[in-house]
Design a protein around this motif. Structure first.
Motif, PDB file in Angstrom:
ATOM      1  N   MET A  47      38.332  69.687 -11.426  1.00 19.72           N
ATOM      2  CA  MET A  47      39.510  69.131 -12.081  1.00 19.72           C
ATOM      3  C   MET A  47      39.887  67.839 -11.363  1.00 19.72           C
ATOM      4  O   MET A  47      40.078  67.822 -10.171  1.00 19.72           O
ATOM      5  N   HIS A  48      39.949  66.763 -12.149  1.00 22.18           N
ATOM      6  CA  HIS A  48      40.165  65.435 -11.589  1.00 22.18           C
ATOM      7  C   HIS A  48      41.624  65.011 -11.758  1.00 22.18           C
ATOM      8  O   HIS A  48      42.129  64.926 -12.883  1.00 22.18           O
ATOM      9  N   ALA A  49      42.292  64.741 -10.657  1.00 24.06           N
ATOM     10  CA  ALA A  49      43.611  64.127 -10.712  1.00 24.06           C
ATOM     11  C   ALA A  49      43.417  62.629 -10.927  1.00 24.06           C
ATOM     12  O   ALA A  49      42.674  61.977 -10.194  1.00 24.06           O
ATOM     13  N   LEU A  50      44.077  62.096 -11.951  1.00 19.58           N
ATOM     14  CA  LEU A  50      43.910  60.692 -12.310  1.00 19.58           C
ATOM     15  C   LEU A  50      45.115  59.905 -11.838  1.00 19.58           C
ATOM     16  O   LEU A  50      46.228  60.071 -12.364  1.00 19.58           O
ATOM     17  N   LEU A  51      44.915  59.082 -10.849  1.00 26.90           N
ATOM     18  CA  LEU A  51      45.973  58.190 -10.381  1.00 26.90           C
ATOM     19  C   LEU A  51      45.626  56.792 -10.875  1.00 26.90           C
ATOM     20  O   LEU A  51      45.331  55.873 -10.101  1.00 26.90           O
ATOM     21  N   LEU A  52      45.625  56.670 -12.203  1.00 23.10           N
ATOM     22  CA  LEU A  52      45.159  55.448 -12.862  1.00 23.10           C
ATOM     23  C   LEU A  52      46.262  54.861 -13.724  1.00 23.10           C
ATOM     24  O   LEU A  52      47.037  55.601 -14.344  1.00 23.10           O
ATOM     25  N   PRO A  53      46.335  53.546 -13.817  1.00 24.78           N
ATOM     26  CA  PRO A  53      47.265  52.943 -14.779  1.00 24.78           C
ATOM     27  C   PRO A  53      46.761  53.204 -16.194  1.00 24.78           C
ATOM     28  O   PRO A  53      45.564  53.423 -16.411  1.00 24.78           O
ATOM     29  N   PRO A  54      47.665  53.202 -17.182  1.00 22.76           N
ATOM     30  CA  PRO A  54      47.206  53.357 -18.571  1.00 22.76           C
ATOM     31  C   PRO A  54      46.203  52.262 -18.909  1.00 22.76           C
ATOM     32  O   PRO A  54      46.428  51.093 -18.605  1.00 22.76           O
ATOM     33  N   GLY A  55      45.090  52.656 -19.501  1.00 18.66           N
ATOM     34  CA  GLY A  55      44.069  51.673 -19.821  1.00 18.66           C
ATOM     35  C   GLY A  55      42.750  52.335 -20.158  1.00 18.66           C
ATOM     36  O   GLY A  55      42.671  53.560 -20.310  1.00 18.66           O
ATOM     37  N   PRO A  98      46.644  63.947 -15.234  1.00 11.61           N
ATOM     38  CA  PRO A  98      47.146  62.576 -15.129  1.00 11.61           C
ATOM     39  C   PRO A  98      48.425  62.540 -14.302  1.00 11.61           C
ATOM     40  O   PRO A  98      49.352  63.314 -14.544  1.00 11.61           O
ATOM     41  N   LEU A  99      48.461  61.669 -13.336  1.00 11.01           N
ATOM     42  CA  LEU A  99      49.636  61.492 -12.487  1.00 11.01           C
ATOM     43  C   LEU A  99      50.050  60.033 -12.517  1.00 11.01           C
ATOM     44  O   LEU A  99      49.208  59.143 -12.662  1.00 11.01           O
ATOM     45  N   SER A 100      51.333  59.786 -12.352  1.00 11.85           N
ATOM     46  CA  SER A 100      51.821  58.408 -12.376  1.00 11.85           C
ATOM     47  C   SER A 100      51.396  57.675 -11.113  1.00 11.85           C
ATOM     48  O   SER A 100      51.621  58.168 -10.001  1.00 11.85           O
ATOM     49  N   PRO A 101      50.804  56.481 -11.253  1.00 15.17           N
ATOM     50  CA  PRO A 101      50.481  55.680 -10.064  1.00 15.17           C
ATOM     51  C   PRO A 101      51.717  55.267  -9.278  1.00 15.17           C
ATOM     52  O   PRO A 101      51.602  54.852  -8.121  1.00 15.17           O
ATOM     53  N   ASP A 102      52.892  55.393  -9.893  1.00 16.71           N
ATOM     54  CA  ASP A 102      54.130  55.000  -9.223  1.00 16.71           C
ATOM     55  C   ASP A 102      54.767  56.132  -8.425  1.00 16.71           C
ATOM     56  O   ASP A 102      55.845  55.957  -7.859  1.00 16.71           O
ATOM     57  N   LEU A 103      54.120  57.301  -8.389  1.00 17.92           N
ATOM     58  CA  LEU A 103      54.697  58.417  -7.644  1.00 17.92           C
ATOM     59  C   LEU A 103      54.874  58.052  -6.175  1.00 17.92           C
ATOM     60  O   LEU A 103      53.937  57.552  -5.543  1.00 17.92           O
ATOM     61  N   HIS A 112      39.151  66.611  -7.330  1.00 19.44           N
ATOM     62  CA  HIS A 112      38.870  65.207  -7.045  1.00 19.44           C
ATOM     63  C   HIS A 112      40.113  64.376  -7.344  1.00 19.44           C
ATOM     64  O   HIS A 112      40.942  64.752  -8.190  1.00 19.44           O
ATOM     65  N   LEU A 113      40.204  63.233  -6.682  1.00 18.27           N
ATOM     66  CA  LEU A 113      41.252  62.253  -6.949  1.00 18.27           C
ATOM     67  C   LEU A 113      40.582  60.970  -7.404  1.00 18.27           C
ATOM     68  O   LEU A 113      39.724  60.414  -6.704  1.00 18.27           O
ATOM     69  N   VAL A 114      40.965  60.516  -8.592  1.00 19.62           N
ATOM     70  CA  VAL A 114      40.389  59.302  -9.179  1.00 19.62           C
ATOM     71  C   VAL A 114      41.428  58.187  -9.117  1.00 19.62           C
ATOM     72  O   VAL A 114      42.537  58.317  -9.643  1.00 19.62           O
ATOM     73  N   THR A 115      41.079  57.091  -8.480  1.00 24.02           N
ATOM     74  CA  THR A 115      41.941  55.915  -8.380  1.00 24.02           C
ATOM     75  C   THR A 115      41.144  54.702  -8.848  1.00 24.02           C
ATOM     76  O   THR A 115      39.923  54.800  -9.074  1.00 24.02           O
ATOM     77  N   ARG A 120      37.292  60.482  -5.160  1.00 20.65           N
ATOM     78  CA  ARG A 120      37.239  61.107  -3.845  1.00 20.65           C
ATOM     79  C   ARG A 120      37.401  62.617  -3.995  1.00 20.65           C
ATOM     80  O   ARG A 120      38.304  63.085  -4.683  1.00 20.65           O
ATOM     81  N   ARG A 121      36.492  63.390  -3.370  1.00 21.23           N
ATOM     82  CA  ARG A 121      36.608  64.850  -3.381  1.00 21.23           C
ATOM     83  C   ARG A 121      37.747  65.272  -2.460  1.00 21.23           C
ATOM     84  O   ARG A 121      37.921  64.722  -1.381  1.00 21.23           O
ATOM     85  N   LEU A 122      38.513  66.271  -2.930  1.00 17.93           N
ATOM     86  CA  LEU A 122      39.642  66.769  -2.148  1.00 17.93           C
ATOM     87  C   LEU A 122      39.327  68.153  -1.599  1.00 17.93           C
ATOM     88  O   LEU A 122      38.738  68.990  -2.299  1.00 17.93           O
ATOM     89  N   PRO A 123      39.718  68.433  -0.383  1.00 13.61           N
ATOM     90  CA  PRO A 123      39.468  69.759   0.191  1.00 13.61           C
ATOM     91  C   PRO A 123      40.329  70.821  -0.488  1.00 13.61           C
ATOM     92  O   PRO A 123      41.478  70.564  -0.854  1.00 13.61           O
ATOM     93  N   GLY A 124      39.772  72.007  -0.677  1.00 14.71           N
ATOM     94  CA  GLY A 124      40.528  73.117  -1.231  1.00 14.71           C
ATOM     95  C   GLY A 124      40.781  73.037  -2.713  1.00 14.71           C
ATOM     96  O   GLY A 124      41.616  73.788  -3.248  1.00 14.71           O
ATOM     97  N   GLY A 125      40.056  72.165  -3.426  1.00 13.48           N
ATOM     98  CA  GLY A 125      40.263  72.033  -4.856  1.00 13.48           C
ATOM     99  C   GLY A 125      39.782  73.251  -5.632  1.00 13.48           C
ATOM    100  O   GLY A 125      38.838  73.933  -5.223  1.00 13.48           O
ATOM    101  N   VAL A 126      40.431  73.525  -6.765  1.00 16.07           N
ATOM    102  CA  VAL A 126      40.094  74.676  -7.613  1.00 16.07           C
ATOM    103  C   VAL A 126      39.803  74.162  -9.018  1.00 16.07           C
ATOM    104  O   VAL A 126      40.650  73.490  -9.618  1.00 16.07           O
TER     105      VAL A 126
END
Length: 381
Positions: free
Chosen positions: A1-9, A28-33, A49-52, A57-63
């Protein structure tokens, strides 16, 4: 499961496209958080994973997740809760929406809501099903929205109010879907007089966005009000559960919401939230009902009503108003239409109602009082 820290686009849209086609689930997460809020979301929802814009980037403990999209929803306080939505729910909602409003293939949508919230996400899904690229505005501007060239748009009431105040041509849109917060009747009347085709929607992250349009459920969706007054929803648009939580607010396949409503002649009227009740001096006051009455005052442009703790009354009714009113004038207006105990004891006048990123009133700021936002005056008591 990929967390998206991306601007709309384009990159975010492509990630959503892959998720709907069986690719990695996306959060999807807000880049402004702010960093603490981002850390809390990642810790609670545990993406793999975290996508920027800089890469993956792979995150430890991800499910991993079997969902297509996870929407983080927690209001303004509390641990983030992840609403898990399968691809089938998202596409069923989007297809039913397109059918209901008569949208044609190739027509474009304007996305001017956060894509980390279900309202913005569903604009992307509708665009994908329409075979078009959405027009994306990272920040809302009434003039830029009107000049976008899009045929359809989703707005929250405050955005619609700002478009009306700016005097833009609302008739440029074939459809304005309005949701995210209760729409005051006067706002709808103004918008329609200005040439807008406004469709009022009701729904939430758990129903893949709006699932009731102008009081009528979308195709395949069933709605009922239980004996406790709570709205219950069933159909293909529902979420499957909350990520990494046991909580399951279902009864025999019906999702039990936190909203109160009545159904007459097949049409749903939402009365407010179950927790929308202010108890003042032992009397129960429904905040949203008071707000609807106050909105009829000619000096009120926008209004929110909350309860604040009070040593004498338990809670007092507080009206936070954008407009030109006085405490005594608004109380007198309310007393002609409501029981005296429901008239606001406190009136605070602000330039604009403070909002959360999803366009809903920031109830925490409102309950905290005049120190929480600028511009108060006009008769606080």
């Amino acid at each position: 499961m990929h967390a998206l820290l991306l601007p709309p686009g384009p990159a975010l849209l492509e990630a959503v496209r892959r998720a709907l086609d069986g690719g990695p689930a996306v959060l999807p997460l807000s880049p402004d958080l702010p960093r603490p809020a981002l850390d809390a979301a990642l810790a609670a929802l545990r993406p793999t994973h975290l996508v920027t814009p800089d890469g993956v980037r792979r995150l430890p403990g991800g499910v991993p997740s079997d969902a297509a999209v996870i929407i983080a929803t927690s209001g303004s306080t509390g641990t983030p809760k992840g609403v898990e939505l399968p691809a089938g729910a998202l596409t069923a909602s989007a297809r039913a929406s397109l059918r209901r409003i008569g949208a044609r293939p190739g027509e474009r949508w304007l996305c001017c809501l956060p894509t980390s919230h279900i309202s913005g996400m569903q604009v992307l899904v509708r665009s994908l099903l329409s075979g078009t690229d959405p027009v994306i505005h990272p920040r809302f501007s009434p003039e830029e929205a009107a000049a976008s060239g899009a045929e359809h748009v989703s707005l929250v009431p405050t955005q619609l109010r700002r478009m009306i105040d700016a005097g833009v041509d609302l008739g440029r849109f074939r459809t304005i879907l309005l949701g995210g917060a209760a729409a005051l009747p006067g706002l709808l009347d103004e918008a329609r007089r200005a040439g807008a085709r406004v469709v009022v929607t009701y729904g939430m992250s758990e129903t893949a966005g709006g699932c009731v349009y102008d009081g009528l459920p979308l195709d395949g969706v069933e709605v009922k009000a239980g004996g406790d007054g709570r709205i219950r929803i069933r159909g293909p648009v529902l979420f499957t559960g909350y990520r990494l939580r046991e909580e399951r607010p279902f009864e025999d396949g019906w999702f039990v919401t936190s909203d109160l409503g009545v159904i007459e002649d097949g049409r749903l009227t939402v009365l407010g939230r179950a927790d929308d009740v202010i108890i003042t001096g032992g009397e129960k006051v429904v905040a949203s009902a008071v707000a609807r009455v106050l909105a009829e005052h000619p000096g009120v442009r926008d209004v929110a009503v909350v309860g604040r703790p009070d040593p004498e009354w338990g809670e007092v009714v507080v009206a936070v108003v954008a407009g030109e009113v006085t405490r005594d004038g608004l109380r007198a207006f309310a007393k002609e239409r409501l029981p005296a105990y429901a008239a606001p004891k406190v009136v605070e006048v602000v330039p604009e109602i403070p909002l959360l990123p999803n366009g809903k009133p920031d109830l925490v700021a409102l309950r905290n009082g005049s120190g929480a936002f600028p511009g108060n005056g006009g008769g606080s008591a």
